[in-house]
Design a protein around this motif. Sequence first.
Motif, PDB file in Angstrom:
ATOM      1  N   LEU A  96      -2.528  -9.490   3.492  1.00  0.00           N
ATOM      2  CA  LEU A  96      -3.866  -9.805   2.987  1.00  0.00           C
ATOM      3  C   LEU A  96      -4.790 -10.263   4.122  1.00  0.00           C
ATOM      4  O   LEU A  96      -5.975  -9.926   4.133  1.00  0.00           O
ATOM      5  CB  LEU A  96      -3.792 -10.880   1.898  1.00  0.00           C
ATOM      6  N   ASN A  97      -4.246 -11.032   5.069  1.00  0.00           N
ATOM      7  CA  ASN A  97      -5.066 -11.454   6.214  1.00  0.00           C
ATOM      8  C   ASN A  97      -5.507 -10.242   7.035  1.00  0.00           C
ATOM      9  O   ASN A  97      -6.646 -10.188   7.519  1.00  0.00           O
ATOM     10  CB  ASN A  97      -4.294 -12.441   7.102  1.00  0.00           C
ATOM     11  N   GLY A  98      -4.612  -9.263   7.183  1.00  0.00           N
ATOM     12  CA  GLY A  98      -4.960  -8.035   7.899  1.00  0.00           C
ATOM     13  C   GLY A  98      -6.066  -7.286   7.171  1.00  0.00           C
ATOM     14  O   GLY A  98      -7.046  -6.821   7.787  1.00  0.00           O
ATOM     15  N   LYS A  99      -5.913  -7.157   5.842  1.00  0.00           N
ATOM     16  CA  LYS A  99      -6.950  -6.468   5.056  1.00  0.00           C
ATOM     17  C   LYS A  99      -8.260  -7.238   5.093  1.00  0.00           C
ATOM     18  O   LYS A  99      -9.338  -6.649   5.143  1.00  0.00           O
ATOM     19  CB  LYS A  99      -6.478  -6.281   3.608  1.00  0.00           C
ATOM     20  N   LEU A 100      -8.132  -8.584   5.059  1.00  0.00           N
ATOM     21  CA  LEU A 100      -9.335  -9.421   5.118  1.00  0.00           C
ATOM     22  C   LEU A 100     -10.045  -9.231   6.462  1.00  0.00           C
ATOM     23  O   LEU A 100     -11.281  -9.114   6.516  1.00  0.00           O
ATOM     24  CB  LEU A 100      -8.962 -10.892   4.915  1.00  0.00           C
ATOM     25  N   ALA A 101      -9.279  -9.177   7.547  1.00  0.00           N
ATOM     26  CA  ALA A 101      -9.871  -8.955   8.873  1.00  0.00           C
ATOM     27  C   ALA A 101     -10.547  -7.590   8.928  1.00  0.00           C
ATOM     28  O   ALA A 101     -11.659  -7.459   9.474  1.00  0.00           O
ATOM     29  CB  ALA A 101      -8.797  -9.068   9.952  1.00  0.00           C
ATOM     30  N   GLN A 102      -9.877  -6.578   8.348  1.00  0.00           N
ATOM     31  CA  GLN A 102     -10.487  -5.250   8.312  1.00  0.00           C
ATOM     32  C   GLN A 102     -11.772  -5.263   7.500  1.00  0.00           C
ATOM     33  O   GLN A 102     -12.782  -4.677   7.895  1.00  0.00           O
ATOM     34  CB  GLN A 102      -9.513  -4.217   7.714  1.00  0.00           C
ATOM     35  N   ALA A 103     -11.722  -5.966   6.344  1.00  0.00           N
ATOM     36  CA  ALA A 103     -12.912  -6.038   5.490  1.00  0.00           C
ATOM     37  C   ALA A 103     -14.034  -6.768   6.209  1.00  0.00           C
ATOM     38  O   ALA A 103     -15.212  -6.372   6.117  1.00  0.00           O
ATOM     39  CB  ALA A 103     -12.561  -6.737   4.176  1.00  0.00           C
TER      40      ALA A 103
ATOM     41  N   ALA B 240      11.314 -15.576  -1.690  1.00  0.00           N
ATOM     42  CA  ALA B 240       9.941 -15.688  -2.194  1.00  0.00           C
ATOM     43  C   ALA B 240       9.004 -16.139  -1.074  1.00  0.00           C
ATOM     44  O   ALA B 240       7.863 -15.644  -0.967  1.00  0.00           O
ATOM     45  CB  ALA B 240       9.885 -16.671  -3.364  1.00  0.00           C
ATOM     46  N   GLU B 241       9.479 -17.066  -0.239  1.00  0.00           N
ATOM     47  CA  GLU B 241       8.655 -17.538   0.885  1.00  0.00           C
ATOM     48  C   GLU B 241       8.400 -16.394   1.868  1.00  0.00           C
ATOM     49  O   GLU B 241       7.273 -16.231   2.362  1.00  0.00           O
ATOM     50  CB  GLU B 241       9.353 -18.718   1.584  1.00  0.00           C
ATOM     51  N   ARG B 242       9.447 -15.606   2.162  1.00  0.00           N
ATOM     52  CA  ARG B 242       9.265 -14.455   3.056  1.00  0.00           C
ATOM     53  C   ARG B 242       8.286 -13.452   2.446  1.00  0.00           C
ATOM     54  O   ARG B 242       7.393 -12.942   3.137  1.00  0.00           O
ATOM     55  CB  ARG B 242      10.612 -13.766   3.324  1.00  0.00           C
ATOM     56  N   SER B 243       8.449 -13.205   1.165  1.00  0.00           N
ATOM     57  CA  SER B 243       7.531 -12.267   0.497  1.00  0.00           C
ATOM     58  C   SER B 243       6.104 -12.799   0.527  1.00  0.00           C
ATOM     59  O   SER B 243       5.147 -12.038   0.756  1.00  0.00           O
ATOM     60  CB  SER B 243       7.957 -12.043  -0.952  1.00  0.00           C
ATOM     61  N   ARG B 244       5.965 -14.102   0.277  1.00  0.00           N
ATOM     62  CA  ARG B 244       4.628 -14.710   0.281  1.00  0.00           C
ATOM     63  C   ARG B 244       4.000 -14.596   1.664  1.00  0.00           C
ATOM     64  O   ARG B 244       2.823 -14.225   1.804  1.00  0.00           O
ATOM     65  CB  ARG B 244       4.721 -16.192  -0.125  1.00  0.00           C
ATOM     66  N   LYS B 245       4.796 -14.874   2.714  1.00  0.00           N
ATOM     67  CA  LYS B 245       4.266 -14.785   4.077  1.00  0.00           C
ATOM     68  C   LYS B 245       3.893 -13.345   4.430  1.00  0.00           C
ATOM     69  O   LYS B 245       2.841 -13.104   5.044  1.00  0.00           O
ATOM     70  CB  LYS B 245       5.273 -15.336   5.091  1.00  0.00           C
ATOM     71  N   ALA B 246       4.746 -12.394   4.038  1.00  0.00           N
ATOM     72  CA  ALA B 246       4.450 -10.992   4.319  1.00  0.00           C
ATOM     73  C   ALA B 246       3.180 -10.566   3.586  1.00  0.00           C
ATOM     74  O   ALA B 246       2.305  -9.890   4.160  1.00  0.00           O
ATOM     75  CB  ALA B 246       5.621 -10.105   3.908  1.00  0.00           C
ATOM     76  N   LEU B 247       3.066 -10.964   2.330  1.00  0.00           N
ATOM     77  CA  LEU B 247       1.865 -10.637   1.555  1.00  0.00           C
ATOM     78  C   LEU B 247       0.640 -11.317   2.150  1.00  0.00           C
ATOM     79  O   LEU B 247      -0.439 -10.712   2.241  1.00  0.00           O
ATOM     80  CB  LEU B 247       2.062 -11.060   0.094  1.00  0.00           C
ATOM     81  N   GLU B 248       0.817 -12.570   2.585  1.00  0.00           N
ATOM     82  CA  GLU B 248      -0.296 -13.308   3.195  1.00  0.00           C
ATOM     83  C   GLU B 248      -0.748 -12.614   4.479  1.00  0.00           C
ATOM     84  O   GLU B 248      -1.957 -12.464   4.724  1.00  0.00           O
ATOM     85  CB  GLU B 248       0.158 -14.745   3.487  1.00  0.00           C
ATOM     86  N   GLU B 249       0.228 -12.195   5.298  1.00  0.00           N
ATOM     87  CA  GLU B 249      -0.125 -11.479   6.534  1.00  0.00           C
ATOM     88  C   GLU B 249      -0.826 -10.164   6.214  1.00  0.00           C
ATOM     89  O   GLU B 249      -1.810  -9.788   6.863  1.00  0.00           O
ATOM     90  CB  GLU B 249       1.133 -11.218   7.371  1.00  0.00           C
TER      91      GLU B 249
END
Length: 178
Positions: A121-128, A110-119
């Motif tokens: 989302l951070n990538g999408k946020l940077a793009q946005a 779950a922690e790995r999934s959360r980190k991958a999702l966070e990364e």
Amino acid sequence: MATTTAHTEQPAGHKEPFPPFNSHTFASQLFWLVITFVLLYVLMSKLALPRVSSVIDARAKRIADDLVAAQKAKTESDEAVAAYEKALADARARAQAIASETRDKHAAEAERSRKALEEQLNGKLAQAEEVIKTNKTAAMANVSGIATDTAKAIVAQLIGTAPSDQAVAAAVDKALKR
């Protein structure tokens, strides 16, 4: 004349005394009692008592053997219960270890999934943010042009003559920098 003797005469309706209480037969009765007692004693001591003794001894041996077997069965039962309780405790410990391992594994996953999702989302946020920044820059460039055109139209309407494009552009730039 009839002669009567006192001891042979018996009153009417009276019979001879009960044989064990008859004093004339008492000695022979004692003799036969002793012979019978001796015979019974010999028979009992030679035949009956050994048989009874052997039955009692066999019973005592059987009871002792049964007690030994019962003690052995109790010991085996106690050992089986102890082995069962140990196996049960081991199974509980293994179950807890498996549950703990599974919980840790799922938590790490779950922690790995959360980190991958966070990364992600951070990538999408940077793009946005880049898109917003680009759009803002484009909008700000258009704002300057729109503001210049609007200011020129307002000044022309107010004073009747249109000001020069450079004067209006300098005034709008000065106002936007504030």
